[in-house]
Motif scaffolding. Structure first.
Motif, PDB file in Angstrom:
ATOM      1  N   ASP A  16       0.854  -1.183   0.000  1.00 20.34           N
ATOM      2  CA  ASP A  16       0.000   0.000   0.000  1.00 20.34           C
ATOM      3  C   ASP A  16       0.893   1.236   0.000  1.00 20.34           C
ATOM      4  O   ASP A  16       2.082   1.164   0.307  1.00 20.34           O
ATOM      5  N   ASP A  18       0.976   3.534   2.129  1.00 24.39           N
ATOM      6  CA  ASP A  18       1.413   3.936   3.469  1.00 24.39           C
ATOM      7  C   ASP A  18       2.504   3.019   4.030  1.00 24.39           C
ATOM      8  O   ASP A  18       2.751   3.008   5.227  1.00 24.39           O
ATOM      9  N   TRP A  20       2.529  -0.082   4.425  1.00 30.64           N
ATOM     10  CA  TRP A  20       2.047  -1.347   4.934  1.00 30.64           C
ATOM     11  C   TRP A  20       1.840  -2.298   3.758  1.00 30.64           C
ATOM     12  O   TRP A  20       1.717  -1.873   2.608  1.00 30.64           O
ATOM     13  N   VAL A  22       0.095  -6.457   2.731  1.00 31.26           N
ATOM     14  CA  VAL A  22      -0.801  -7.526   3.146  1.00 31.26           C
ATOM     15  C   VAL A  22      -0.373  -8.825   2.491  1.00 31.26           C
ATOM     16  O   VAL A  22       0.018  -8.840   1.318  1.00 31.26           O
ATOM     17  N   PHE A  24      -1.918 -12.485   1.536  1.00 33.65           N
ATOM     18  CA  PHE A  24      -3.208 -13.152   1.393  1.00 33.65           C
ATOM     19  C   PHE A  24      -2.960 -14.626   1.086  1.00 33.65           C
ATOM     20  O   PHE A  24      -2.208 -14.959   0.165  1.00 33.65           O
ATOM     21  N   ALA A  29      -8.174 -17.899   2.720  1.00 32.08           N
ATOM     22  CA  ALA A  29      -8.730 -16.542   2.542  1.00 32.08           C
ATOM     23  C   ALA A  29      -8.348 -15.611   3.692  1.00 32.08           C
ATOM     24  O   ALA A  29      -8.957 -14.550   3.861  1.00 32.08           O
ATOM     25  N   THR A  31      -6.053 -12.854   5.590  1.00 27.53           N
ATOM     26  CA  THR A  31      -5.113 -11.781   5.261  1.00 27.53           C
ATOM     27  C   THR A  31      -4.298 -11.429   6.498  1.00 27.53           C
ATOM     28  O   THR A  31      -4.823 -11.439   7.615  1.00 27.53           O
TER      29      THR A  31
ATOM     30  N   PHE B 253      -4.160  -0.161   3.998  1.00 31.29           N
ATOM     31  CA  PHE B 253      -3.948  -1.502   4.573  1.00 31.29           C
ATOM     32  C   PHE B 253      -3.812  -1.419   6.093  1.00 31.29           C
ATOM     33  O   PHE B 253      -4.315  -2.262   6.820  1.00 31.29           O
ATOM     34  N   ILE B 257      -6.291  -3.513   8.519  1.00 32.88           N
ATOM     35  CA  ILE B 257      -5.776  -4.591   9.369  1.00 32.88           C
ATOM     36  C   ILE B 257      -5.893  -4.250  10.851  1.00 32.88           C
ATOM     37  O   ILE B 257      -6.358  -5.059  11.649  1.00 32.88           O
ATOM     38  N   THR B 258      -5.487  -3.047  11.208  1.00 31.76           N
ATOM     39  CA  THR B 258      -5.406  -2.746  12.640  1.00 31.76           C
ATOM     40  C   THR B 258      -6.735  -2.286  13.230  1.00 31.76           C
ATOM     41  O   THR B 258      -7.030  -2.532  14.384  1.00 31.76           O
ATOM     42  N   CYS B 328     -11.812 -10.589  -3.690  1.00 31.50           N
ATOM     43  CA  CYS B 328     -11.140  -9.553  -2.889  1.00 31.50           C
ATOM     44  C   CYS B 328     -10.332 -10.206  -1.768  1.00 31.50           C
ATOM     45  O   CYS B 328     -10.823 -11.117  -1.091  1.00 31.50           O
ATOM     46  N   ILE B 329      -9.128  -9.719  -1.560  1.00 28.64           N
ATOM     47  CA  ILE B 329      -8.270 -10.296  -0.517  1.00 28.64           C
ATOM     48  C   ILE B 329      -8.833 -10.055   0.891  1.00 28.64           C
ATOM     49  O   ILE B 329      -8.438 -10.734   1.830  1.00 28.64           O
ATOM     50  N   PHE B 330      -9.759  -9.144   1.029  1.00 22.97           N
ATOM     51  CA  PHE B 330     -10.320  -8.847   2.355  1.00 22.97           C
ATOM     52  C   PHE B 330     -11.659  -9.524   2.614  1.00 22.97           C
ATOM     53  O   PHE B 330     -12.345  -9.186   3.597  1.00 22.97           O
ATOM     54  N   ARG B 331     -12.076 -10.465   1.756  1.00 21.59           N
ATOM     55  CA  ARG B 331     -13.443 -10.965   1.888  1.00 21.59           C
ATOM     56  C   ARG B 331     -13.720 -11.619   3.241  1.00 21.59           C
ATOM     57  O   ARG B 331     -14.815 -11.511   3.777  1.00 21.59           O
ATOM     58  N   LYS B 332     -12.711 -12.287   3.810  1.00 21.39           N
ATOM     59  CA  LYS B 332     -12.937 -12.965   5.089  1.00 21.39           C
ATOM     60  C   LYS B 332     -12.986 -11.983   6.256  1.00 21.39           C
ATOM     61  O   LYS B 332     -13.649 -12.233   7.260  1.00 21.39           O
ATOM     62  N   LYS B 333     -12.280 -10.887   6.137  1.00 20.28           N
ATOM     63  CA  LYS B 333     -12.320  -9.861   7.185  1.00 20.28           C
ATOM     64  C   LYS B 333     -13.549  -8.979   7.042  1.00 20.28           C
ATOM     65  O   LYS B 333     -14.181  -8.608   8.019  1.00 20.28           O
TER      66      LYS B 333
END
Lengths: 90, 384
Positions: A16, A18, A20, A22, A24, A29, A31, B253, B257-258, B328-333
């Motif tokens: 990203d 900033d 950071w 990720v 995956f 699934a 992250t 991100f 995440i946080t 999407c990589i965030f689907r589980k979150k």
């Protein structure tokens, strides 16, 4: 004997703006977030660098490296191994 | 066999395998404001009394909470309509305190008093959010539909601040007040609010006046750009905490995440409508198939453990999410960010988040969040 970490090739790495990043895992699934230091370490995991090599590369990128940085890297790698993100070559 | 408490103090895990964490009480159908964008669209109650419209009375409230605690519940959210015009609001707050439940309140604060603020504060981990759609009366009241409500909300906000509640101000952003966002932050700073949250009103399938006129809301492109402006310019300019309602993929991100913000709480929540019906959440007030039963006659444990729709969601989410959410990589979150809103838009429980899907169809979904090799396709529905 030196343990050499290698990245699970299935893992997707994304950065990203900033600083950071990720990771995956397509199998689960899940992250996982990486801050700037974690992201740097991940990029050093190429199947050739040992923990000592990673530690040696850090001063070029970061200031004020702590005395226990080596053990912190090992702990971080251990957590990634538990999650299936990396493995070790001996 | 007699059930025993776990070592953590929680009751045994319910039969379905999921604790019920929180009850979302839409405790009255009445509201003393006439907000043009309200998706629940409650009846207007001009005398600040909720008694003319269905509401969850104290006896039923206690009946529901006692059953919910046996399923693991430790928090309640009070919303409405306007929760503070509930005829038994003082007694309800006393009961929440006595039961040691965490409390969140969504209020327009127009009828808040020092005593109500104090009672809210006395509950465990209490959190209050208050709607304020502009830094001046004209901007705010254009949205809220009642003359004088700006001053009343500001006074209520001050009582909440004095009670040390660190209230959050929520601004519903539309075209007419988009340019007032920074001024609202400055107002929040001067009033010593705890934080500011920006939500974006869209024309996403809502049957209200704002939704019918697309010129009154921002486009998907404008909403995304405004999010970037908040992140890069507004947040660094203020000491106050500023959040915005974009889905996780549109956050940094670090925030995704946080903070975990923007995730659907569906696995641990059930809604209770003013009519005393159990529902997915507030969506049950407008979509009847999202109503699961009657709190006066049905046992909550039966609904929580055996309702087919709730179990379908548990079984399929997030694995069967469709469209861009599947890729999407965030689907589980993220879990689609808001199942109710997505259902409201597509009439499909596993539909993708409508905002992300529309952004994707416009080529605006962040590439960094798409799983390599994905082909997300979903029937489009032009909005924004």
């Amino acid at each position: 004997m030196k343990k050499i970490p290698f990245a699970n090739p299935e893992i997707v790495y994304r950065e990203d703006f900033d600083d950071w990043a990720v990771l995956f895992d397509p199998d689960t699934a899940e992250t996982y977030g990486l801050d700037e230091t974690g992201s740097f370490i991940w990029k050093q995991i190429n199947g050739k660098n040992s923990v000592a090599d990673i530690l040696q590369a850090m001063p070029a990128e970061f200031e004020n490296i702590s005395d226990d940085a080596g053990s912190q890297i090992e702990k971080f790698l251990g957590e990634m191994e538990e999650k299936g993100l990396i493995g070790y070559r001996k | 066999m007699e059930q025993t408490a776990t070592k953590t103090g929680r009751p045994p895990l319910p039969e379905c395998g999921y604790y019920l964490n929180s009850l979302y009480f839409y405790i009255t159908e009445g509201c003393n404001l006439r907000c043009s964008h309200c998706w629940i669209n409650p009846p207007f109650e001009k005398d600040n009394r909720a008694g003319d419209f269905p509401y969850v009375d104290l006896k039923l409230f206690k009946h529901i909470v006692s059953q919910a605690k046996a399923l693991g519940a430790y928090s309640v959210k009070l919303s409405g309509g306007e929760p503070l015009i509930h005829p038994e609001i003082h007694e309800i707050l006393d009961y929440i305190k006595a039961e040691d439940l965490r409390l969140a309140v969504e209020t327009n604060a127009t009828v808040c008093t020092p005593e109500l603020a104090r009672k809210i504060k006395e509950c465990r981990n209490s959190f209050v959010s208050t709607s304020l759609d502009g830094p001046d009366a004209a901007t705010h009241e254009r949205v809220r539909g009642v003359k004088g409500c700006f001053g009343a909300t500001l006074q209520g906000l001050r009582y909440l601040v004095e009670a040390d509640l660190n209230p959050q101000i929520i601004m519903a952003v539309m075209r007419h007040n988009r340019d007032k966002m920074e001024a609202l932050v400055r107002l929040a700073e001067s009033e010593k609010a705890g934080s500011v949250k920006f939500t974006f009103v869209t024309s996403s399938g809502r049957e209200n006046d704002i939704a019918k006129d697309k010129n009154k809301t921002l486009t998907i492109e404008e909403i995304i750009e405004t999010g970037k402006w908040i992140e890069k310019e507004l947040i660094p300019s203020s000491e106050i905490s500023i959040v915005y309602s974009h889905p996780m993929a549109f956050k940094t991100f670090k925030k995704a995440i946080t903070k975990g913000s923007g995730s659907c709480g569906i696995f641990g929540v059930i809604g209770i409508l003013g009519s005393g019906k159990y529902a997915l959440c507030g969506i049950g007030q407008t979509i009847l198939e999202m109503v699961f039963g009657d709190a006066g006659t049905d046992k909550l444990a039966d609904i929580w453990n055996h309702n087919p729709l709730i179990n379908e969601i548990r079984e399929k989410l997030p694995r069967n999410l469709k469209g861009i959410c599947a890729d999407c990589i965030f689907r589980k979150k993220c879990l689609g960010s808001c199942i109710a809103m997505n259902y409201n838009h597509y009439r499909d429980l596993m539909a993708p988040n409508w905002f992300c899907q529309e952004a994707h169809s416009l080529g605006l979904f962040p590439e960094r969040c798409i799983i390599p090799g994905s082909k997300s396709e979903y029937p489009g529905k032009n909005i924004g």
